[in-house]
Design an enzyme around this catalytic site. Structure first.
Site, mmCIF file in Angstrom:
data_model
loop_
_atom_site.group_PDB
_atom_site.id
_atom_site.type_symbol
_atom_site.label_atom_id
_atom_site.label_comp_id
_atom_site.label_asym_id
_atom_site.label_seq_id
_atom_site.Cartn_x
_atom_site.Cartn_y
_atom_site.Cartn_z
ATOM 1 C CG ASP A 62 -1.962 1.068 1.266
ATOM 2 O OD1 ASP A 62 -2.961 1.015 0.528
ATOM 3 O OD2 ASP A 62 -1.761 1.997 2.053
ATOM 4 C CG HIS A 99 -5.629 -2.842 -0.660
ATOM 5 N ND1 HIS A 99 -4.735 -2.444 -1.631
ATOM 6 C CD2 HIS A 99 -5.349 -2.081 0.440
ATOM 7 C CE1 HIS A 99 -3.963 -1.461 -1.150
ATOM 8 N NE2 HIS A 99 -4.318 -1.238 0.108
#
Length: 315
Positions: free
Chosen positions: A100, A291
């Site tokens: 991320d 994610h």
């Protein structure tokens, strides 16, 4: 064996790190809203493979210092923290792994200081060229005014919005990027607490895990991490001298097949990634994964990272 914890003086701040193992240094850089704990499955596995694994709480997060000024969270500060951390650990170089927000820090560290980076691994976010216009201008044009990154620019709003109910917020955040609709960019309804529509906890996180994360954020909150977002356009300005500079260390990119970042960040083709990172060894797509890559599919991520590490020349 469990990770050991200590604090180091790094680039003008005091940084908390979790570490385990001996051998060549591997740094694990978390994203938003996470902490060193997002790497809980990777730390012992990589250490057991013969490496000194260090996962910091990055600048502004949890047990690490959080400067109050927004301009203390630029890309230069964040890359500077990585550089200083390598030195504080008594090492000459490291393999830098980021997920991320940690991924662009890893890619930029490899781009700006290739002399210190033996290899670089990005999870979720790929290596990306500096765009022709400020990122917030591009985000507004492409995703509209409700795009979450634009709301994060307003000091105070997102801190309060995310902090209303930490357990509900984290359930919502961790569930929200498992959506099967890859076309939808995350947006914010200012009148709805994150996760209040669907408060189900994702299957890959336990109640004990959630309690740890909530406890880590209970004191310091989200302000430090949000300040990373508030420097996006400033970072674009600061990186102008490195326009089209190559990422030369050996590299690996790992992404979940259900990660909605794939669409709204417009992940480039392999050819375009290799034009920027010519030593990119592979792109690994993790099946049935959203994610939160290393938390959702730890075994696959561990195997990918350790395999990459073993292909690198000796430190």
């Amino acid at each position: 064996m469990t990770p050991q914890h200590r604090h180091l003086h790094v680039n003008g701040i005091t940084m908390h790190v979790a570490e385990q193992g001996e051998g060549p240094l591997v740094l694990l850089l978390h994203g938003f809203p996470e902490s060193w704990y997002s790497w809980r499955h990777q730390i012992p596995a990589i250490a057991e493979a013969g490496y000194h694994v260090v996962a910091p709480d990055q600048r502004g997060y949890c047990a690490t210092d959080a400067p109050s000024a927004v301009d203390q969270y630029t890309i230069m500060h964040l890359v500077g923290d990585v550089v200083a951390l390598i030195d504080a650990l008594g090492e000459k170089n490291a393999v830098v792994v980021g997920h991320d927000w940690g991924a662009p820090i890893a890619w930029c560290t490899a781009q700006l200081r290739p002399d210190l980076v033996r290899g670089v691994v990005g999870l979720s976010l790929p290596p990306a060229r500096r765009g022709p216009v400020p990122p917030l201008v591009a985000a507004r044009e492409e995703h509209g005014d409700d795009f979450y990154v634009l709301h994060f620019q307003e000091p105070g709003f997102a801190e309060s919005w995310l902090g209303k109910d930490l357990a509900t917020t984290f359930r919502g955040v961790f569930t929200g990027t498992e959506a099967t609709d890859h076309e939808a960019a995350p947006s914010i309804d200012r009148d709805v607490t994150p996760g209040s529509v669907s408060a189900a906890k994702p299957s890959w996180i336990t109640d004990a895990d959630l309690a740890v994360i909530v406890d880590q954020y209970a004191t310091k909150g989200f302000a430090g991490g949000l300040n990373w977002y508030r420097n996006i356009d400033r970072n674009w300005e600061l990186m102008a001298p490195w326009q089209d500079a190559l990422i030369t260390p050996p590299a690996l990119y790992v992404v979940g097949d259900r990660d909605n970042v794939r669409t709204f960040c417009r992940i480039p083709t392999l050819e375009r990634m290799r034009a920027l990172a010519p030593a990119l060894r592979d792109v690994i797509e993790v099946p049935d994964c959203g994610h939160w890559t290393q938390q959702e599919r730890p075994n696959e991520v561990n195997d990918a990272i350790v395999s990459f590490l073993r292909q690198l020349p000796p430190a």
